[in-house]
Design a protein around this motif. Structure first.
Motif, short mmCIF file in Angstrom:
data_model
loop_
_atom_site.label_atom_id
_atom_site.label_comp_id
_atom_site.label_asym_id
_atom_site.label_seq_id
_atom_site.Cartn_x
_atom_site.Cartn_y
_atom_site.Cartn_z
N ASP A 103 0.82 -1.24 0.00
CA ASP A 103 0.09 -0.18 -0.01
C ASP A 103 0.74 1.36 0.09
O ASP A 103 0.61 2.36 0.06
CB ASP A 103 -1.10 0.01 1.07
CG ASP A 103 -0.30 0.04 2.61
OD1 ASP A 103 1.02 -0.24 2.70
OD2 ASP A 103 -0.82 0.55 3.62
N TYR A 145 -6.95 3.21 -6.63
CA TYR A 145 -6.74 2.50 -5.56
C TYR A 145 -6.67 1.29 -5.45
O TYR A 145 -5.98 0.52 -4.71
CB TYR A 145 -7.83 3.03 -4.26
CG TYR A 145 -7.48 4.42 -3.98
CD1 TYR A 145 -6.60 4.79 -3.07
CD2 TYR A 145 -8.24 5.62 -4.50
CE1 TYR A 145 -6.57 6.23 -2.63
CE2 TYR A 145 -8.35 6.60 -4.19
CZ TYR A 145 -7.34 7.20 -3.05
OH TYR A 145 -6.93 8.60 -2.71
N ASN A 146 -7.34 0.36 -6.47
CA ASN A 146 -7.04 -0.89 -6.64
C ASN A 146 -7.04 -1.18 -7.87
O ASN A 146 -7.99 -1.37 -8.52
CB ASN A 146 -8.16 -1.63 -5.80
CG ASN A 146 -7.86 -3.39 -5.71
OD1 ASN A 146 -7.50 -3.65 -6.75
ND2 ASN A 146 -8.56 -3.68 -4.68
N ASN A 163 -13.85 0.55 -9.42
CA ASN A 163 -12.87 2.06 -9.67
C ASN A 163 -13.58 3.16 -10.40
O ASN A 163 -14.03 2.47 -11.58
CB ASN A 163 -11.67 1.87 -10.33
CG ASN A 163 -10.81 1.04 -9.02
OD1 ASN A 163 -10.45 1.44 -8.27
ND2 ASN A 163 -10.56 -0.47 -9.40
N TYR A 201 -13.14 4.30 -4.91
CA TYR A 201 -12.93 2.69 -4.99
C TYR A 201 -13.94 2.31 -3.72
O TYR A 201 -14.02 2.52 -2.64
CB TYR A 201 -11.56 2.27 -4.39
CG TYR A 201 -11.58 0.81 -4.24
CD1 TYR A 201 -11.49 -0.20 -5.26
CD2 TYR A 201 -11.32 0.21 -2.93
CE1 TYR A 201 -11.59 -1.59 -5.18
CE2 TYR A 201 -11.29 -1.13 -2.83
CZ TYR A 201 -11.50 -2.22 -3.89
OH TYR A 201 -11.49 -3.56 -3.81
N TRP A 245 -9.12 1.16 3.68
CA TRP A 245 -7.96 2.48 3.79
C TRP A 245 -8.20 3.25 4.98
O TRP A 245 -9.78 3.45 5.39
CB TRP A 245 -8.17 3.18 2.63
CG TRP A 245 -7.60 2.55 1.42
CD1 TRP A 245 -8.24 1.76 0.72
CD2 TRP A 245 -6.23 2.74 0.89
NE1 TRP A 245 -7.37 1.55 -0.59
CE2 TRP A 245 -6.15 1.96 -0.17
CE3 TRP A 245 -5.40 3.46 1.30
CZ2 TRP A 245 -4.94 2.10 -0.81
CZ3 TRP A 245 -4.03 3.46 0.83
CH2 TRP A 245 -4.08 2.67 -0.56
#
Length: 883
Positions: free
Chosen positions: A267, A279-280, A427, A453, A631
């Protein structure tokens, strides 16, 4: 005729013939290609070397032309006249051929005119109008040069006299452009792509600088040409896997989008698309990357020592820039294969002023679900869409709009109309950018973006009962680049962002159920950062990059704030009202790099940088395939992570530039690294922060890489020796243990061979030390049950990882055809290596020889360790087309 007259007549004829022969010999020498590389030598020595190599006579007054001046002269297979035209004008020297003798004399002084002018503009693809990022602009025969920025813009200070500019970009034919102007001006240059079907891939000698560090020791670039030379999973070009073939970046393994950079956590890497974070970036748990491969224009990666304009992570920044769209004509392209297919359309909205680019990809996975198979009740798939609009408002203003969206689903029919379980994640990214030119030297870029996300774990898809975690980020920032002259480039800017994070709550369709379930507090945060940097070159051999970033972070209500004692027990609860700041941080982030370039083909760089990270993923899953990422921001119980890095790097181009060699040493100090208590509960836990443990870390290593960039056979080879360790006072009895990214040895060999003009073979072999894991040290019998006993954290490692990927490309069309199509055959993991990603200790050997999880763990049956692997051989066939 007397004998005396006859003698002088013969002598005159002989001299005339000799003169004509000498002139003819000089004319021939002008066309003979010469290769000369001289660094820091007197002009007189360079001229003598030229005359000897070209076999010509030379005449000049040393004092008049300044023959004792020190110069650099580099030319590969160039005729004499071109070398003279490149070298002498910048030295205020003229040359001419008089009866076969090369005469040099000072150029006449110009009247009172400006000594220097500034030339600026954009470098673009001549066929599509796409800007070329990182193209080099050089004054021929000198060390004066620059490169285009992330938007294809350059600005260079030039002497106000006739010169020759050379434009170079890998994969494009070099362009020479004569300049003879007396005032500052704008010049946009187009470059034509080199023939895709050529039998030999060449990199011109003027492209040396693009293969060196240029003052950024941790920077690496991937162009579409490099991406196309690597076999991808299922024949798809993949950014993450391609980056993992470069030293310092390590992929977790088969089928995972996780990667580690120089010993950092997964991360701690920031992946951006046109300046907005994703973010992913995983499709199908990581087997595919959620970025359409054909939409990528340029990939820029920094390993821990990134410029001051980047922040928010402490291990790496990876910036993917997407294509702007064809400004001249409409075109279509696509790729059809058994696993995923994509289609792209691009073209002008208003010719030469605005364009669009649309790309869509969808999975084709239903064929692997037979009606009578074990997975017949599963439904899984993914899609992604990329869109971009490029609008040139006028010569000084351009507008870009980027949209990206992707989603995955993985569900299972539970046999009831109201019992469909599963997960999905999405996303979404939206970006608006405005480029503005204030003049020849000042360039600005203003960006506003939104990124989201969203992850859902369905309890019942029909009833819309699910557990949900998400992160939303809105950011605005402005960057300025001031090209003061060829020795100073000053950059500065500011950014402001807001974050809204849901760490995980359950949504029920029945309104009475939530009354009996806990509510996990949500997070709201604000960020503000300023930065300033100066790229300063002095002389021909030194460059200093100074950077400073000041970042701030504020956590605001409404939320519930929990306070814990030293033993992580809850001692207080506080309700924070909306808008109230309950925690804040201000952190300086200095950056510094010093480059020494004693020769044109060698450089050495020393760098130091500090980075701060305010966001982090909280997860204790050992699976590399989970998309469940929670997160959380820095706060009262979670200090921001800090990373300091010192690095020494070297790059060189021996010989004629067919090879590029690089190496790097680094040492990293990591503070406030997050680990977890033993048996931590991180899912749907009101007191999530009580499970976190904070420690420190260190990482260090040696990186080596060799590239071959000329000839039918091209590619690269890299080796990395690295160490990554953590020390957490409340974990592993306070003793040091290996980090998840601890992979001491890694090796990559990637080769690309052009068999004919229409057949190309590619292969890549990867080797990686096994990942650390925690293994039981003993077994205990308790009340008839077999129970594992654990001791040290990460006390063992998985078997070493290695695999071979192969591909063959067959171009089906003839060169020059408008309809271009090709067949790509690829094999992922060609020799079927089953690389385990975990070891389980929960199975016994059944009578039939199978390993099963027992329904009753009591008894004397021996527990057998078993491994799980992601994939074996994965063949694919791809039909790709463009017209």
């Amino acid at each position: 005729m007397s004998g005396r007259q006859l003698f002088f007549t013969g002598l005159w004829v002989w001299m005339l013939m000799a003169s004509l022969g000498k002139a003819e010999l000089f004319a021939q020498s002008q066309q003979t290609p010469l290769t000369i590389h001289l660094s820091r030598v007197p002009l007189s020595e360079a001229l003598d070397t030229l005359a000897t190599s070209a076999k010509v006579s030379l005449s000049y007054n040393p004092e008049a032309i300044g023959a004792d001046r020190t110069i650099d002269l580099h030319a590969t297979r160039k005729p004499l006249y071109k070398i003279l035209d490149q070298l002498l004008p910048s030295l205020s020297i003229e040359w001419q051929n008089i009866n076969g003798t090369l005469i040099l004399k000072p150029a006449p002084k110009a009247d009172a005119l400006p000594q220097h002018i500034t030339l600026s503009g954009y470098v673009r693809d001549s066929l599509t109008g796409e800007v070329l990022i990182g193209a080099t602009v050089l004054v021929a025969g000198t060390t004066i040069g620059t490169t285009t920025n992330g938007y294809g813009f350059y600005s260079i200070r030039l002497p106000a006299k006739p010169i020759l500019l050379e434009f170079n970009f890998m994969g494009y034919a070099p362009v020479s452009f004569p300049i003879n102007i007396k005032t500052s001006a704008r010049h946009n240059q187009t470059m034509r792509p080199a023939l895709v079907n050529m039998s030999v891939v060449e990199v011109s000698d003027q492209s040396y600088s693009s293969l060196l560090n240029d003052g950024q020791p941790g920077q690496m670039k991937l162009t579409p040409l490099m991406l196309s030379q690597l076999p991808g999973f299922a024949g798809q070009k993949d950014v993450v896997r391609s980056l993992a073939s470069l030293p310092g970046i390590t992929s977790f393994g088969d089928g995972s989008a996780l990667f580690f950079v120089r010993g950092g956590a997964a991360d701690q890497n920031l992946l951006m698309v046109d300046e907005a974070p994703v973010y992913n970036p995983a499709h199908l748990f990581g087997f595919f990357t959620a970025l359409a491969p054909d939409a990528i224009s340029d990939v820029e990666a920094f390993k821990g020592d990134f410029p001051a304009r980047y922040g928010g992570r402490i291990s790496s920044v990876i910036h993917v820039r997407t294509k702007d769209g064809n400004l001249y004509h409409t075109s279509f392209s696509g790729n059809i294969n058994p696993y995923a297919s994509n289609l792209t359309v691009e073209g002008p909205i208003l010719e030469n002023r605005s364009s669009y680019y649309l790309a869509a990809r969808v999975s084709n996975l239903n064929w692997i679900k037979p009606e009578n198979g074990a997975i017949r009740n599963f439904d899984f798939g993914f899609y992604d869409v990329n869109a971009k609009f490029n609008i040139r408002l006028n010569d000084n203003n351009r507008l870009f709009v980027t949209l990206f969206g992707g989603a995955d689903r993985f569900t299972r029919d539970g046999g009831s109309s109201l019992k469909t379980y599963g997960i999905d994640w999405q996303n979404q990214v939206g970006v608006i950018r405005w480029n503005h030119l204030f003049g020849q030297k000042l360039f600005s870029n203003t960006t506003v973006y939104f990124s989201r996300y969203d992850y859902k774990l369905f309890l019942s898809k029909e009833l819309e009962d699910y557990w949900n975690s998400s992160i939303n980020n809105l950011m605005g920032k402005t960057d300025f680049s001031w090209f003061t002259n060829n020795t100073h480039t000053i950059r500065g800017g500011a950014e402001f962002g807001v974050f809204f994070i849901n760490p995980g709550n359950v949504q029920f369709s029945d309104e009475e159920i939530p009354q009996n379930t806990p509510l996990i507090p949500k997070y709201r945060s604000r960020s503000l950062a300023f930065y300033l940097s100066d790229e300063w070159k002095w002389g021909n051999h030194w460059q200093l990059n100074l950077g400073f970033r000041l970042s701030t972070w504020r956590d605001v209500g409404p939320t519930t704030l929990y306070t814990y004692d030293a033993l992580h027990r809850l001692i207080d609860t506080q309700e924070v009202p909306s808008g109230e700041v309950y925690d804040w941080f201000v952190e300086p982030e200095p950056r510094l790099s010093l480059l020494w370039k004693p020769r044109y083909n060698f450089d050495l760089t020393l760098s130091y940088g500090r980075s701060i990270q305010y966001l982090q993923v909280v997860s204790n899953s050992t699976s590399p395939f989970t998309s469940l990422e929670v997160w959380v921001p820095a706060g009262p119980n979670r200090p921001p992570q800090k990373g300091d890095q010192v690095a020494l790097s070297m790059s060189m181009l021996p010989g004629d530039g067919s090879y590029a060699l690089s190496s790097g040493l680094y040492y990293r100090w990591l503070q406030n690294q997050v680990d977890y208590a033993d048996n931590a509960n991180l899912l749907y836990n009101q007191h999530l922060e009580s499970e976190l443990r904070t420690g420190s870390g260190k990482a260090y290593g040696l990186e080596l890489m060799a590239r071959k960039v000329k000839g039918r056979l091209t590619g690269w080879m890299s080796y990395v020796w690295s160490q990554s360790w953590r020390t957490t006072p409340e974990v592993n009895n306070g003793e040091e243990y290996a980090a998840t990214a601890h992979r001491p040895h890694s090796f990559t060999l990637a080769l690309n061979y052009q068999v004919t003009t229409r057949i190309c073979l590619s292969g890549a072999w990867y080797y990686l030390s096994g990942a650390p894991f925690t293994a039981p040290v003993a077994w205990m019998q308790y009340n008839g049950y077999t129970t594992p006993v654990y001791a040290d954290r990460h006390n063992d490692q998985l078997p070493d990882y290695h695999r071979l990927d192969l591909s063959a490309t067959f171009i089906l069309n003839r060169p020059g055809n408008r309809y271009q199509h090709q067949l790509l055959l690829a094999v992922y993991n060609a020799y079927g290596r089953y690389n385990p990603f975990s070891i389980n200790y929960n199975k016994i050997a059944a009578k039939g020889g199978d390993f099963v999880v027992p329904s009753d763990l009591s008894g004397s049956a021996e527990i057998v360790p078993t491994t799980l692997s992601a994939s074996g051989i994965v063949p694919s066939i791809n039909y790709q087309f463009r017209f």
